[in-house]
Design a protein around this motif. Structure first.
Motif, PDB file in Angstrom:
ATOM      1  N   LEU A 128       0.651  -1.205   0.054  1.00 53.93           N
ATOM      2  CA  LEU A 128      -0.022   0.094  -0.027  1.00 53.93           C
ATOM      3  C   LEU A 128       0.838   1.243   0.242  1.00 53.93           C
ATOM      4  O   LEU A 128       0.429   2.085  -0.711  1.00 53.93           O
ATOM      5  CB  LEU A 128      -1.040   0.013   1.256  1.00 53.93           C
ATOM      6  N   ASP A 129       1.950   1.143   0.661  1.00 55.99           N
ATOM      7  CA  ASP A 129       2.914   2.407   0.816  1.00 55.99           C
ATOM      8  C   ASP A 129       3.513   2.750  -0.630  1.00 55.99           C
ATOM      9  O   ASP A 129       3.527   3.785  -1.107  1.00 55.99           O
ATOM     10  CB  ASP A 129       4.054   2.117   1.670  1.00 55.99           C
ATOM     11  N   ARG A 130       3.794   1.536  -1.250  1.00 58.49           N
ATOM     12  CA  ARG A 130       4.329   1.575  -3.019  1.00 58.49           C
ATOM     13  C   ARG A 130       3.166   2.264  -3.774  1.00 58.49           C
ATOM     14  O   ARG A 130       3.685   2.978  -4.584  1.00 58.49           O
ATOM     15  CB  ARG A 130       4.987   0.169  -3.242  1.00 58.49           C
ATOM     16  N   LEU A 131       1.999   1.724  -3.572  1.00 58.24           N
ATOM     17  CA  LEU A 131       0.928   2.207  -4.297  1.00 58.24           C
ATOM     18  C   LEU A 131       0.957   3.480  -4.240  1.00 58.24           C
ATOM     19  O   LEU A 131       0.580   4.442  -5.243  1.00 58.24           O
ATOM     20  CB  LEU A 131      -0.472   1.435  -4.032  1.00 58.24           C
ATOM     21  N   CYS A 132       0.848   4.352  -2.941  1.00 52.84           N
ATOM     22  CA  CYS A 132       0.783   5.506  -2.548  1.00 52.84           C
ATOM     23  C   CYS A 132       1.785   6.376  -3.257  1.00 52.84           C
ATOM     24  O   CYS A 132       1.731   7.439  -3.846  1.00 52.84           O
ATOM     25  CB  CYS A 132       0.788   5.718  -1.056  1.00 52.84           C
ATOM     26  N   GLN A 133       3.094   5.831  -3.279  1.00 57.78           N
ATOM     27  CA  GLN A 133       4.506   6.491  -3.771  1.00 57.78           C
ATOM     28  C   GLN A 133       4.053   6.736  -5.375  1.00 57.78           C
ATOM     29  O   GLN A 133       4.439   7.742  -5.904  1.00 57.78           O
ATOM     30  CB  GLN A 133       5.524   5.860  -3.459  1.00 57.78           C
ATOM     31  N   ILE A 134       3.503   5.757  -5.961  1.00 54.89           N
ATOM     32  CA  ILE A 134       3.672   5.823  -7.637  1.00 54.89           C
ATOM     33  C   ILE A 134       2.259   6.641  -7.902  1.00 54.89           C
ATOM     34  O   ILE A 134       2.588   7.134  -8.842  1.00 54.89           O
ATOM     35  CB  ILE A 134       3.480   4.436  -7.874  1.00 54.89           C
ATOM     36  N   THR A 135       1.354   6.514  -7.261  1.00 51.49           N
ATOM     37  CA  THR A 135       0.165   6.995  -7.870  1.00 51.49           C
ATOM     38  C   THR A 135      -0.156   8.388  -7.172  1.00 51.49           C
ATOM     39  O   THR A 135      -1.113   9.154  -7.630  1.00 51.49           O
ATOM     40  CB  THR A 135      -1.299   6.000  -7.408  1.00 51.49           C
ATOM     41  N   GLY A 136       0.131   8.758  -5.924  1.00 51.61           N
ATOM     42  CA  GLY A 136       0.207   9.981  -5.442  1.00 51.61           C
ATOM     43  C   GLY A 136      -1.052   9.982  -4.588  1.00 51.61           C
ATOM     44  O   GLY A 136      -1.631  11.018  -3.890  1.00 51.61           O
ATOM     45  N   VAL A 137      -1.877   8.863  -4.468  1.00 49.33           N
ATOM     46  CA  VAL A 137      -3.116   8.746  -3.731  1.00 49.33           C
ATOM     47  C   VAL A 137      -2.624   8.768  -2.331  1.00 49.33           C
ATOM     48  O   VAL A 137      -1.547   8.139  -1.856  1.00 49.33           O
ATOM     49  CB  VAL A 137      -3.855   7.458  -4.148  1.00 49.33           C
ATOM     50  N   THR A 138      -3.352   9.609  -1.552  1.00 47.34           N
ATOM     51  CA  THR A 138      -2.960   9.635  -0.034  1.00 47.34           C
ATOM     52  C   THR A 138      -2.980   8.342   0.777  1.00 47.34           C
ATOM     53  O   THR A 138      -4.061   7.520   0.418  1.00 47.34           O
ATOM     54  CB  THR A 138      -3.615  10.756   0.831  1.00 47.34           C
ATOM     55  N   PRO A 139      -2.321   8.061   1.864  1.00 51.65           N
ATOM     56  CA  PRO A 139      -2.374   6.938   2.613  1.00 51.65           C
ATOM     57  C   PRO A 139      -3.592   6.876   3.192  1.00 51.65           C
ATOM     58  O   PRO A 139      -4.236   5.794   3.313  1.00 51.65           O
ATOM     59  CB  PRO A 139      -1.306   6.989   3.732  1.00 51.65           C
ATOM     60  N   ALA A 140      -4.330   7.884   3.743  1.00 49.53           N
ATOM     61  CA  ALA A 140      -5.547   8.236   4.438  1.00 49.53           C
ATOM     62  C   ALA A 140      -6.669   7.550   3.321  1.00 49.53           C
ATOM     63  O   ALA A 140      -7.504   6.854   3.678  1.00 49.53           O
ATOM     64  CB  ALA A 140      -5.752   9.543   4.572  1.00 49.53           C
ATOM     65  N   HIS A 141      -6.651   8.031   2.103  1.00 48.74           N
ATOM     66  CA  HIS A 141      -7.579   7.552   1.155  1.00 48.74           C
ATOM     67  C   HIS A 141      -7.507   6.075   0.860  1.00 48.74           C
ATOM     68  O   HIS A 141      -8.611   5.433   1.018  1.00 48.74           O
ATOM     69  CB  HIS A 141      -7.391   8.403   0.051  1.00 48.74           C
ATOM     70  N   VAL A 142      -6.282   5.676   0.420  1.00 49.02           N
ATOM     71  CA  VAL A 142      -6.287   4.212   0.222  1.00 49.02           C
ATOM     72  C   VAL A 142      -6.485   3.448   1.519  1.00 49.02           C
ATOM     73  O   VAL A 142      -7.585   2.269   1.596  1.00 49.02           O
ATOM     74  CB  VAL A 142      -4.527   3.868   0.093  1.00 49.02           C
ATOM     75  N   THR A 143      -6.292   3.776   2.920  1.00 49.53           N
ATOM     76  CA  THR A 143      -6.802   2.933   3.942  1.00 49.53           C
ATOM     77  C   THR A 143      -8.202   3.225   4.088  1.00 49.53           C
ATOM     78  O   THR A 143      -8.868   1.956   4.404  1.00 49.53           O
ATOM     79  CB  THR A 143      -6.122   3.792   5.203  1.00 49.53           C
ATOM     80  N   GLY A 144      -9.077   4.253   3.796  1.00 46.19           N
ATOM     81  CA  GLY A 144     -10.231   4.394   3.963  1.00 46.19           C
ATOM     82  C   GLY A 144     -10.951   3.445   2.960  1.00 46.19           C
ATOM     83  O   GLY A 144     -11.869   2.823   3.307  1.00 46.19           O
ATOM     84  N   VAL A 145     -10.431   3.334   1.773  1.00 46.88           N
ATOM     85  CA  VAL A 145     -11.137   2.333   0.598  1.00 46.88           C
ATOM     86  C   VAL A 145     -10.938   1.025   1.166  1.00 46.88           C
ATOM     87  O   VAL A 145     -11.769   0.018   1.103  1.00 46.88           O
ATOM     88  CB  VAL A 145     -10.590   2.763  -0.631  1.00 46.88           C
ATOM     89  N   ALA A 146      -9.544   0.772   1.698  1.00 51.07           N
ATOM     90  CA  ALA A 146      -9.433  -0.734   1.915  1.00 51.07           C
ATOM     91  C   ALA A 146      -9.977  -1.339   3.278  1.00 51.07           C
ATOM     92  O   ALA A 146     -10.428  -2.385   3.208  1.00 51.07           O
ATOM     93  CB  ALA A 146      -7.908  -0.790   2.306  1.00 51.07           C
ATOM     94  N   THR A 147     -10.551  -0.315   4.008  1.00 44.16           N
ATOM     95  CA  THR A 147     -11.627  -0.771   5.205  1.00 44.16           C
ATOM     96  C   THR A 147     -12.788  -0.571   5.412  1.00 44.16           C
ATOM     97  O   THR A 147     -13.401  -1.198   5.864  1.00 44.16           O
ATOM     98  CB  THR A 147     -10.715   0.083   6.568  1.00 44.16           C
ATOM     99  N   PHE A 148     -13.117   0.249   4.140  1.00 38.54           N
ATOM    100  CA  PHE A 148     -14.713   0.423   3.798  1.00 38.54           C
ATOM    101  C   PHE A 148     -15.099  -0.996   3.332  1.00 38.54           C
ATOM    102  O   PHE A 148     -16.114  -1.252   3.723  1.00 38.54           O
ATOM    103  CB  PHE A 148     -14.768   1.510   3.203  1.00 38.54           C
TER     104      PHE A 148
END
Length: 167
Positions: free
Chosen positions: A50-70
């Motif tokens: 997930l960290d790598r995904l954020c680095q590459i896409t620019g999507v914030t960790p908060a957004h990724v975590t929000g989607v992954a936990t929702f």
């Protein structure tokens, strides 16, 4: 000594994430598809991926975590090598499914909210229905069905499965 999940994360091939992002053109609007692909590869969503995904896409960790936990489809913890699905449909529930789940969890030493044993061999999940009502109560280990179980004999299915199918 590092825990099994920490050791697994340090051994991850994150180039997989690079390829998944590239296949989705790095588009943040494709986040769910990218998370699904990451989970399909690793069988859960590792923090490092997930960290790598954020680095590459620019999507914030908060957004990724929000989607992954929702969304309930996403796992944040490592899964065991084998998935044990215990049917908790009406017929199985009435015939003792809760006691079977409890017995399996005790046998595997799974406590609290965890669903996977410490050796990462089995993940135990309750499911709504396996469609095997005539075998109630039943469970599936990977794609193998066991029926007419009791709290006493259900834990034996784990050993039987390993004998027949290997670890």
């Amino acid at each position: 000594m590092a825990s099994e999940s920490t050791r697994m994360e340090t051994e991850l091939d994150l180039s997989v994430v690079d390829r998944i992002v590239e296949a989705n053109h790095g588009e943040p609007r494709r986040l769910i598809a990218m998370l699904q692909a990451i989970q399909a590869h690793f069988r859960y969503l590792p923090d490092a991926a997930l960290d790598r995904l954020c680095q590459i896409t620019g999507v914030t960790p908060a957004h990724v975590t929000g989607v992954a936990t929702f969304y309930g489809q996403f796992r944040r913890k490592p899964m065991g090598r084998h998935l044990v699905r215990v049917c908790h449909g009406t017929a199985c529930h009435v015939a003792g499914a809760p006691q079977i789940t409890d017995a399996l969890r005790r046998q595997l030493g799974i406590e609290g909210e965890d669903d996977t044993d410490k050796n990462l061999l089995f993940t135990v999940q309750k499911v709504a229905c396996l469609g095997c009502c005539s075998l109630a109560p039943c469970l599936m280990i990977d794609e193998v069905t066991y029926g007419r179980l009791t709290a006493r004999n259900a834990p034996l299915t784990l050993g039987k499965f390993l004998e027949e199918h290997g670890p």
